[in-house]
Write a protein that holds these residues in place. Structure first.
Motif, mmCIF file in Angstrom:
data_model
loop_
_atom_site.group_PDB
_atom_site.id
_atom_site.type_symbol
_atom_site.label_atom_id
_atom_site.label_comp_id
_atom_site.label_asym_id
_atom_site.label_seq_id
_atom_site.Cartn_x
_atom_site.Cartn_y
_atom_site.Cartn_z
ATOM 1 N N VAL A 142 40.943 1.482 71.815
ATOM 2 C CA VAL A 142 41.223 2.834 71.334
ATOM 3 C C VAL A 142 40.266 3.888 71.877
ATOM 4 C CG1 VAL A 142 42.114 1.795 69.208
ATOM 5 C CG2 VAL A 142 39.823 2.792 69.211
ATOM 6 N N ILE A 143 39.143 3.478 72.444
ATOM 7 C CA ILE A 143 38.116 4.457 72.841
ATOM 8 C C ILE A 143 38.625 5.410 73.914
ATOM 9 C CG2 ILE A 143 35.855 4.756 73.914
ATOM 10 C CD1 ILE A 143 34.985 2.144 72.538
ATOM 11 N N LYS A 144 39.064 4.886 75.035
ATOM 12 C CA LYS A 144 39.514 5.748 76.134
ATOM 13 C C LYS A 144 40.713 6.605 75.746
ATOM 14 C CE LYS A 144 36.675 4.795 79.616
ATOM 15 N NZ LYS A 144 35.842 5.835 80.271
ATOM 16 N N PRO A 145 41.743 6.026 75.088
ATOM 17 C CA PRO A 145 42.873 6.874 74.683
ATOM 18 C C PRO A 145 42.474 8.041 73.798
ATOM 19 C CG PRO A 145 43.508 4.570 74.562
ATOM 20 C CD PRO A 145 42.025 4.600 74.848
ATOM 21 N N LEU A 146 41.492 7.840 72.917
ATOM 22 C CA LEU A 146 41.085 8.923 72.030
ATOM 23 C C LEU A 146 40.373 10.052 72.776
ATOM 24 C CD1 LEU A 146 39.847 6.974 68.872
ATOM 25 C CD2 LEU A 146 41.881 8.437 69.047
ATOM 26 N N THR A 147 39.798 9.764 73.924
ATOM 27 C CA THR A 147 39.151 10.819 74.703
ATOM 28 C C THR A 147 40.171 11.660 75.464
ATOM 29 O OG1 THR A 147 38.844 9.465 76.710
ATOM 30 C CG2 THR A 147 37.097 9.379 75.029
ATOM 31 N N GLN A 148 41.396 11.177 75.552
ATOM 32 C CA GLN A 148 42.431 11.877 76.301
ATOM 33 C C GLN A 148 43.192 12.837 75.392
ATOM 34 O OE1 GLN A 148 44.608 8.517 77.768
ATOM 35 N NE2 GLN A 148 42.953 7.869 79.143
ATOM 36 N N SER A 149 43.643 13.927 75.962
ATOM 37 C CA SER A 149 44.336 14.953 75.198
ATOM 38 C C SER A 149 45.737 14.486 74.799
ATOM 39 C CB SER A 149 44.433 16.234 76.025
ATOM 40 O OG SER A 149 45.013 17.263 75.270
ATOM 41 N N ALA A 150 46.094 14.738 73.538
ATOM 42 C CA ALA A 150 47.427 14.400 73.038
ATOM 43 C C ALA A 150 47.915 15.543 72.163
ATOM 44 C CB ALA A 150 47.386 13.094 72.239
ATOM 45 N N LEU A 396 46.251 2.878 64.929
ATOM 46 C CA LEU A 396 44.918 3.413 64.645
ATOM 47 C C LEU A 396 44.659 4.692 65.437
ATOM 48 C CD1 LEU A 396 42.204 3.223 63.260
ATOM 49 C CD2 LEU A 396 41.431 1.692 65.092
ATOM 50 N N ILE A 397 45.063 4.703 66.681
ATOM 51 C CA ILE A 397 44.914 5.919 67.499
ATOM 52 C C ILE A 397 45.653 7.084 66.844
ATOM 53 C CG2 ILE A 397 45.553 6.989 69.695
ATOM 54 C CD1 ILE A 397 45.086 4.171 70.966
ATOM 55 N N GLY A 398 46.871 6.824 66.386
ATOM 56 C CA GLY A 398 47.646 7.872 65.737
ATOM 57 C C GLY A 398 47.005 8.358 64.453
ATOM 58 N N ASP A 399 46.458 7.422 63.667
ATOM 59 C CA ASP A 399 45.807 7.805 62.411
ATOM 60 C C ASP A 399 44.593 8.692 62.656
ATOM 61 O OD1 ASP A 399 47.638 6.323 60.985
ATOM 62 O OD2 ASP A 399 46.369 4.552 60.819
ATOM 63 N N LEU A 403 43.576 13.168 61.971
ATOM 64 C CA LEU A 403 42.408 13.823 61.370
ATOM 65 C C LEU A 403 42.261 15.276 61.797
ATOM 66 C CD1 LEU A 403 39.555 11.191 61.567
ATOM 67 C CD2 LEU A 403 40.083 12.589 59.585
ATOM 68 N N ALA A 404 42.636 15.519 63.034
ATOM 69 C CA ALA A 404 42.460 16.879 63.573
ATOM 70 C C ALA A 404 43.256 17.910 62.795
ATOM 71 C CB ALA A 404 42.861 16.907 65.051
ATOM 72 N N GLN A 405 44.340 17.475 62.119
ATOM 73 C CA GLN A 405 45.156 18.398 61.351
ATOM 74 C C GLN A 405 44.440 18.893 60.088
ATOM 75 O OE1 GLN A 405 48.225 19.315 62.731
ATOM 76 N NE2 GLN A 405 47.270 18.116 64.371
#
Length: 409
Positions: A142-150, A396-399, A403-405
């Motif tokens: 999950v580390i690298k995907p979370l650093t990427q913009s979504a 987990l990435i989606g959860d 948080l940003a919301q």
């Protein structure tokens, strides 16, 4: 689970915890002797392989009654064979070193952490915390995907990701006697605010301690486990709480766990040196002890998509414990901490998000989670267990992106 993680429970099972740290720009200060770190345990592999290969196991399964009595002999033998023959440590180590590792000295403790920064200027800092028997390894997917913009709700979301090793786990030094999760929360708060320069962030167990104790800096949290004893089926019924079909599966899971799964908890809580020293230089012994828990606490479908919790992942996790001499110091987390039996509300207005994975070994209905924090989101996933970073990485990435919301600096 020391969690009861991130870790994990009425058990003190500890599994996966998450603390989300949210803030502004970061800069590394060197009063804490921040030093780049490379994972290099290759020199120990020949001895490890030799010990694994030459460990004798029973030739037949005496008293074979299934996994409810502990790891099955044929499962252990298969893992032993793979460890001694096809398991490639160099591949795993290379993957570790694709990340940016550091150590810092905080209150005399050497703290290992991964710090992967996003390329986005408005990225949110997030700290991910493991429990026992986990490590930073369980967050690799999950580390690298979370650093990427979504795109989340029409907003571009990315994270600067920090993954520390708990004191006494893998590359972090063993803490002094009577060290608690509150102590760990304190040094992790220092890591986020003073070492890395993030002004705000978030916290189960260790994570919950951060959420509760550092309410000025922890401004949002996502948890998958609470440091409070799970309510029993009878208590849930007495409170007129209606469970969903998925939660009923978890409830049965927890009932079974409480009946047959807590032997390790009693041992590690009361006699950590007995099990820690008995297995200290026995890689196959550690494999039996750790793999049995990993398999029992994860989704029964582990190893099938979206899960990446296969034999290689298990062997990698156990290799980290053995090669870093941290099995003994890791089990002490149980002797130094216990789950809370009285639910109390954290003195904070920071948003709290909670995810219940179907096959976790702890169940907290929404009504119980609301007792301990400012609950704004409660999600139930139909795939995953105690190690969501490996059990169900996409969920987990989606959860965490959700948080940003809710975050407001």
């Amino acid at each position: 689970m020391f969690a009861p993680s991130l870790i994990q429970v009425a058990s003190l099972t500890v599994g996966s915890y998450f603390i989300v740290a949210l803030a502004a720009a970061s800069s590394i200060n060197n009063p804490f002797d921040v030093t780049p770190f490379t994972v290099n345990l290759s020199a120990e592999i020949p001895r490890l392989k030799s010990l694994v290969k030459n460990t004798r196991l029973p030739t037949k399964a005496l008293y074979f009654v299934g996994a409810d009595k502990g790891i099955e002999l044929d499962v252990l033998r298969q893992l032993q064979t793979e460890w001694a023959t096809t398991f490639d440590w160099e591949t795993q180590q290379l993957e570790f070193n694709q990340l940016s590792h550091f150590t810092a000295v905080i209150e005399g403790q050497s703290v290992h952490f991964v710090h992967e920064k996003s390329g986005q200027p408005d990225a949110i800092p997030v700290i991910l915390l493991h429990g026992w028997p986990g490590s930073f390894h369980e967050f690799l997917p999950v580390i690298k995907p979370l650093t990427q913009s979504a795109n989340v709700g029409g907003k571009n979301v990315s994270y600067h990701v920090v993954v520390p090793s708990l004191p006494g786990f893998v590359f972090s030094s063993p803490p002094p006697l009577n060290w608690t999760v509150d102590d760990t929360a304190r040094i992790f708060n220092t890591l986020m605010t003073e070492v890395l320069g993030y002004s705000t962030y978030a916290g189960s167990d260790v994570a919950y301690s951060l959420y509760s104790l550092f309410n000025a800096t922890v401004r949002a949290a996502h948890l998958v486990f609470l440091p409070f004893v799970s309510p029993t089926a009878e208590e849930i019924a007495e409170n007129n709480i209606t469970l969903s079909v998925l939660q009923e599966v978890t409830e049965q899971r927890v009932t079974e766990f409480n009946a047959i799964g807590e032997g390790y908890l009693i041992e590690q809580s009361t006699k950590p040196n007995d099990i820690g020293l008995a297995l200290y230089d026995s890689p196959v012994g550690q494999l039996a002890w750790l793999a049995g828990k990993i398999k029992l606490w994860s989704d029964p479908r582990a190893g099938t998509p979206p899960s990446v919790l296969n034999n290689t992942a298990i062997l990698t996790s156990v290799s980290l414990y053995y090669l870093t001499d941290s099995f003994l110091s890791s089990v002490w987390i149980y002797a130094q901490n216990s789950l809370k039996t009285v639910y109390t509300k954290a003195p904070t207005d920071a948003p709290l998000l909670f995810t219940q994975y179907e096959y976790n070994v702890g169940l907290w209905p929404q009504e119980y989670v609301a007792k301990v924090g400012n609950l704004v989101s409660y999600t139930v996933h139909d795939f995953g267990g105690h190690f969501p970073g490996l059990d169900n990485p996409p969920a987990l990435i989606g959860d965490i992106r959700e948080l940003a919301q809710y975050f407001k600096a």
